[in-house]
Design a protein around this motif. Structure first.
Motif, PDB file in Angstrom:
ATOM      1  N   LEU A   1      33.180  46.530 -10.554  1.00 59.21           N
ATOM      2  CA  LEU A   1      34.121  47.298 -11.375  1.00 59.21           C
ATOM      3  C   LEU A   1      34.109  46.849 -12.835  1.00 59.21           C
ATOM      4  CD1 LEU A   1      37.081  47.241  -8.841  1.00 59.21           C
ATOM      5  CD2 LEU A   1      35.724  49.255  -9.449  1.00 59.21           C
ATOM      6  N   ALA A   2      33.933  45.562 -13.060  1.00 58.62           N
ATOM      7  CA  ALA A   2      33.963  45.008 -14.422  1.00 58.62           C
ATOM      8  C   ALA A   2      32.868  43.949 -14.537  1.00 58.62           C
ATOM      9  CB  ALA A   2      35.335  44.404 -14.715  1.00 58.62           C
ATOM     10  N   PRO A   3      31.606  44.375 -14.710  1.00 60.22           N
ATOM     11  CA  PRO A   3      30.472  43.441 -14.605  1.00 60.22           C
ATOM     12  C   PRO A   3      30.477  42.297 -15.607  1.00 60.22           C
ATOM     13  CG  PRO A   3      29.733  45.726 -14.480  1.00 60.22           C
ATOM     14  CD  PRO A   3      31.167  45.766 -14.900  1.00 60.22           C
ATOM     15  N   ARG A   4      30.997  42.530 -16.810  1.00 61.54           N
ATOM     16  CA  ARG A   4      30.963  41.478 -17.823  1.00 61.54           C
ATOM     17  C   ARG A   4      32.349  40.875 -18.096  1.00 61.54           C
ATOM     18  NH1 ARG A   4      26.679  40.480 -20.942  1.00 61.54           N
ATOM     19  NH2 ARG A   4      27.950  40.058 -22.794  1.00 61.54           N
ATOM     20  N   ALA A   5      33.264  41.116 -17.192  1.00 57.56           N
ATOM     21  CA  ALA A   5      34.609  40.553 -17.360  1.00 57.56           C
ATOM     22  C   ALA A   5      34.552  39.029 -17.297  1.00 57.56           C
ATOM     23  CB  ALA A   5      35.547  41.089 -16.282  1.00 57.56           C
ATOM     24  N   SER A   6      35.370  38.376 -18.094  1.00 58.18           N
ATOM     25  CA  SER A   6      35.407  36.907 -18.096  1.00 58.18           C
ATOM     26  C   SER A   6      36.029  36.396 -16.807  1.00 58.18           C
ATOM     27  CB  SER A   6      36.213  36.408 -19.287  1.00 58.18           C
ATOM     28  OG  SER A   6      37.577  36.752 -19.135  1.00 58.18           O
ATOM     29  N   TRP A   7      35.716  35.160 -16.465  1.00 63.15           N
ATOM     30  CA  TRP A   7      36.321  34.552 -15.283  1.00 63.15           C
ATOM     31  C   TRP A   7      37.831  34.437 -15.461  1.00 63.15           C
ATOM     32  CZ3 TRP A   7      32.816  35.464 -12.144  1.00 63.15           C
ATOM     33  CH2 TRP A   7      31.480  35.138 -12.352  1.00 63.15           C
ATOM     34  N   GLU A   8      38.272  34.243 -16.701  1.00 68.19           N
ATOM     35  CA  GLU A   8      39.710  34.163 -16.965  1.00 68.19           C
ATOM     36  C   GLU A   8      40.400  35.489 -16.663  1.00 68.19           C
ATOM     37  OE1 GLU A   8      37.344  33.045 -18.920  1.00 68.19           O
ATOM     38  OE2 GLU A   8      37.730  30.881 -18.766  1.00 68.19           O
ATOM     39  N   ARG A   9      39.725  36.599 -16.926  1.00 64.57           N
ATOM     40  CA  ARG A   9      40.307  37.907 -16.626  1.00 64.57           C
ATOM     41  C   ARG A   9      40.309  38.189 -15.131  1.00 64.57           C
ATOM     42  NH1 ARG A   9      37.541  43.697 -18.175  1.00 64.57           N
ATOM     43  NH2 ARG A   9      39.065  45.036 -17.087  1.00 64.57           N
ATOM     44  N   LEU A  10      39.256  37.726 -14.431  1.00 64.98           N
ATOM     45  CA  LEU A  10      39.142  37.998 -13.006  1.00 64.98           C
ATOM     46  C   LEU A  10      40.046  37.104 -12.164  1.00 64.98           C
ATOM     47  CD1 LEU A  10      35.258  38.404 -12.731  1.00 64.98           C
ATOM     48  CD2 LEU A  10      36.963  40.221 -12.667  1.00 64.98           C
ATOM     49  N   GLY A  11      40.350  35.903 -12.689  1.00 66.03           N
ATOM     50  CA  GLY A  11      41.123  34.944 -11.914  1.00 66.03           C
ATOM     51  C   GLY A  11      42.433  35.483 -11.369  1.00 66.03           C
ATOM     52  N   PRO A  12      43.309  36.048 -12.210  1.00 64.28           N
ATOM     53  CA  PRO A  12      44.586  36.549 -11.694  1.00 64.28           C
ATOM     54  C   PRO A  12      44.425  37.698 -10.699  1.00 64.28           C
ATOM     55  CG  PRO A  12      44.653  36.280 -14.081  1.00 64.28           C
ATOM     56  CD  PRO A  12      43.229  36.112 -13.683  1.00 64.28           C
ATOM     57  N   VAL A  13      43.389  38.515 -10.862  1.00 62.09           N
ATOM     58  CA  VAL A  13      43.166  39.636  -9.947  1.00 62.09           C
ATOM     59  C   VAL A  13      42.791  39.131  -8.565  1.00 62.09           C
ATOM     60  CG1 VAL A  13      41.759  41.683  -9.498  1.00 62.09           C
ATOM     61  CG2 VAL A  13      42.447  41.141 -11.835  1.00 62.09           C
ATOM     62  N   LEU A  14      41.947  38.094  -8.515  1.00 64.16           N
ATOM     63  CA  LEU A  14      41.449  37.591  -7.244  1.00 64.16           C
ATOM     64  C   LEU A  14      42.258  36.415  -6.703  1.00 64.16           C
ATOM     65  CD1 LEU A  14      37.607  37.744  -8.032  1.00 64.16           C
ATOM     66  CD2 LEU A  14      38.991  39.403  -6.773  1.00 64.16           C
ATOM     67  N   GLY A  15      43.190  35.926  -7.494  1.00 64.39           N
ATOM     68  CA  GLY A  15      44.012  34.802  -7.041  1.00 64.39           C
ATOM     69  C   GLY A  15      43.229  33.518  -6.922  1.00 64.39           C
ATOM     70  N   ALA A  16      42.346  33.261  -7.880  1.00 64.28           N
ATOM     71  CA  ALA A  16      41.524  32.054  -7.850  1.00 64.28           C
ATOM     72  C   ALA A  16      41.357  31.513  -9.263  1.00 64.28           C
ATOM     73  CB  ALA A  16      40.153  32.359  -7.230  1.00 64.28           C
ATOM     74  N   ARG A  17      41.043  30.238  -9.359  1.00 61.51           N
ATOM     75  CA  ARG A  17      40.812  29.625 -10.661  1.00 61.51           C
ATOM     76  C   ARG A  17      39.498  30.140 -11.268  1.00 61.51           C
ATOM     77  NH1 ARG A  17      42.892  24.630 -12.052  1.00 61.51           N
ATOM     78  NH2 ARG A  17      40.795  24.015 -12.716  1.00 61.51           N
ATOM     79  N   PRO A  18      39.457  30.297 -12.577  1.00 61.85           N
ATOM     80  CA  PRO A  18      38.214  30.757 -13.214  1.00 61.85           C
ATOM     81  C   PRO A  18      37.008  29.885 -12.899  1.00 61.85           C
ATOM     82  CG  PRO A  18      40.038  30.903 -14.754  1.00 61.85           C
ATOM     83  CD  PRO A  18      40.572  30.196 -13.541  1.00 61.85           C
ATOM     84  N   ASP A  19      37.187  28.545 -12.890  1.00 58.00           N
ATOM     85  CA  ASP A  19      36.041  27.685 -12.606  1.00 58.00           C
ATOM     86  C   ASP A  19      35.571  27.827 -11.166  1.00 58.00           C
ATOM     87  OD1 ASP A  19      38.406  26.509 -11.734  1.00 58.00           O
ATOM     88  OD2 ASP A  19      37.676  24.468 -12.016  1.00 58.00           O
ATOM     89  N   THR A  20      36.492  28.136 -10.256  1.00 54.25           N
ATOM     90  CA  THR A  20      36.115  28.369  -8.862  1.00 54.25           C
ATOM     91  C   THR A  20      35.270  29.627  -8.737  1.00 54.25           C
ATOM     92  OG1 THR A  20      38.112  27.282  -8.033  1.00 54.25           O
ATOM     93  CG2 THR A  20      36.983  28.788  -6.533  1.00 54.25           C
ATOM     94  N   LEU A  21      35.678  30.689  -9.438  1.00 55.01           N
ATOM     95  CA  LEU A  21      34.906  31.930  -9.420  1.00 55.01           C
ATOM     96  C   LEU A  21      33.525  31.725 -10.029  1.00 55.01           C
ATOM     97  CD1 LEU A  21      37.651  34.511 -10.484  1.00 55.01           C
ATOM     98  CD2 LEU A  21      36.851  33.975  -8.162  1.00 55.01           C
ATOM     99  N   ALA A  22      33.468  30.969 -11.103  1.00 58.74           N
ATOM    100  CA  ALA A  22      32.172  30.701 -11.745  1.00 58.74           C
ATOM    101  C   ALA A  22      31.242  29.959 -10.797  1.00 58.74           C
ATOM    102  CB  ALA A  22      32.388  29.906 -13.027  1.00 58.74           C
TER     103      ALA A  22
END
Length: 367
Positions: A21-42
């Motif tokens: 849905l958002a291929p270049r979205a930052s991990w900081e933007r995705l974190g709240p949506v997925l309920g995870a820390r940005p570094d975890t998503l990275a």
């Protein structure tokens, strides 16, 4: 190179869905949506890409304001030669997709070149000269109604989709917005995103000696005008939709738009195109099992009484998809940079010379 069994969990699939849905979205933007820390998503994304289980590619095919010349090429091979032919085609920049399929052809390839003459050269001077190729049949793409990057997983909730995109559903059809021109200066930037569309603006700016603001401006212009699109994919066997199928059909030209809209609204539909040739409509679908093909075609004909299905094919092995070379499990092995503007038949006659010229008109001999 890859482990026999990849450990995928719901968070991994949710991450892939979010990046679709958002291929270049930052991990900081995705974190709240997925309920995870940005570094975890990275870290998760780094693991998925390192094993070839997931990837994001960038594809920009437009030449100026003109769309590329695209075609589906059905290829018949001598007995036992289709694997070798498939490997050769997968290495070509102009062939963006290669499948070994059932039915009346051995291979189905998706080709993109700048113009008709380049397509002629690629087919006659390259494809038809590959050892083992016996027959070819081409169908020009006359309109793309639903592009492959529109297909999504279904891991996120409607609330998460709305939080990420500002809308509750997935887009089904291409926007009618005026296309942005792709300049010669844009092409290296676009090709640099082919293997990893999440490359940072800073790294692109360093590579091409541009300011970061210039890179952002160019990318924004190309994205808004659909000259650059991104595709986030998951290895087929891990997606839950491992079967790829192609459906050819006939439909009245007056009903094409309505048929395309209905077909694009069916969950399994991945692409929908108008084509030239004996049949004028082509659909590709992602299915959970091969048995689902009959149910899918029945659903198409139920919803579209004016559509007559003429042929179907199931992919036995998808060797290449959107410029990415895949293994038998659907994992990415490497990217073939889709430089469709390069010479489609290197080593043969010049791009402007006819290798088999027609004889000219007879002229009277001088006395």
């Amino acid at each position: 190179m890859y482990s026999a069994n990849s450990a995928m969990d719901d968070m991994d699939r949710a991450l892939v869905h979010a990046l679709q849905l958002a291929p270049r979205a930052s991990w900081e933007r995705l974190g709240p949506v997925l309920g995870a820390r940005p570094d975890t998503l990275a870290r998760r994304w780094e693991r998925l890409t390192a094993t070839g289980d997931a990837w994001i590619s960038g594809l920009g095919l437009r030449t100026g304001r003109r769309p590329p010349c695209m075609a589906w090429v059905e290829i018949g091979c001598a007995a036992g030669r289709s694997p070798a032919v498939g490997r050769v085609l997968a290495g070509d920049a102009h062939t963006l997709g290669v499948e070994h399929v059932t039915g009346g052809r051995d291979l189905l390839a998706f080709v993109a070149v700048p113009d008709l003459h380049a397509l002629y050269r690629y087919l006659t001077q390259r494809v038809q000269r590959i050892p083992g190729v016996v027959t070819t049949r081409s169908s020009m793409v006359t309109s793309v109604h639903c592009a492959p990057d529109r297909w999504r997983l279904d891991q996120l909730t409607p609330a998460q989709v709305a939080q990420l995109t500002g809308r509750a559903g997935r887009p089904l059809q291409l926007s009618a917005a005026a296309p942005a021109g792709m300049t010669d200066e844009d092409r290296p930037l676009v090709l640099a995103l082919a293997s990893d569309a999440r490359r940072s603006v800073a790294s692109l700016a360093r590579e091409f000696a541009m300011s970061e603001s210039t890179v952002r401006r160019r990318l924004a212009r190309l994205e808004a005008g659909h000259s650059l699109r991104y595709s986030c994919a998951l290895a087929a066997r891990l997606s839950g939709w491992p079967v790829s199928a192609t459906v050819w059909a006939e439909v009245s030209e007056y009903e094409v738009a309505d048929c395309a809209a209905v077909a694009a609204g069916i969950r399994e539909t991945r692409t929908c195109m108008s084509v030239s040739g004996p049949w004028n409509f082509m659909i590709s679908a992602r299915l959970r099992t091969t048995e689902d093909l009959s149910r899918y075609t029945a659903e198409l004909t139920r919803r579209l009484p004016g559509l007559r299905i003429t042929d179907t094919a199931v992919a036995l092995h998808t060797r290449k998809s959107e410029a990415q070379v895949l293994d038998q499990g659907g994992r990415r092995v490497r990217c073939v940079v889709p430089d469709i503007w390069s010479d489609p038949a290197p080593g043969t006659a010049s791009p402007y010379a006819d290798p088999d010229p027609e004889p000219g008109p007879l002229r009277p001999r001088a006395a």
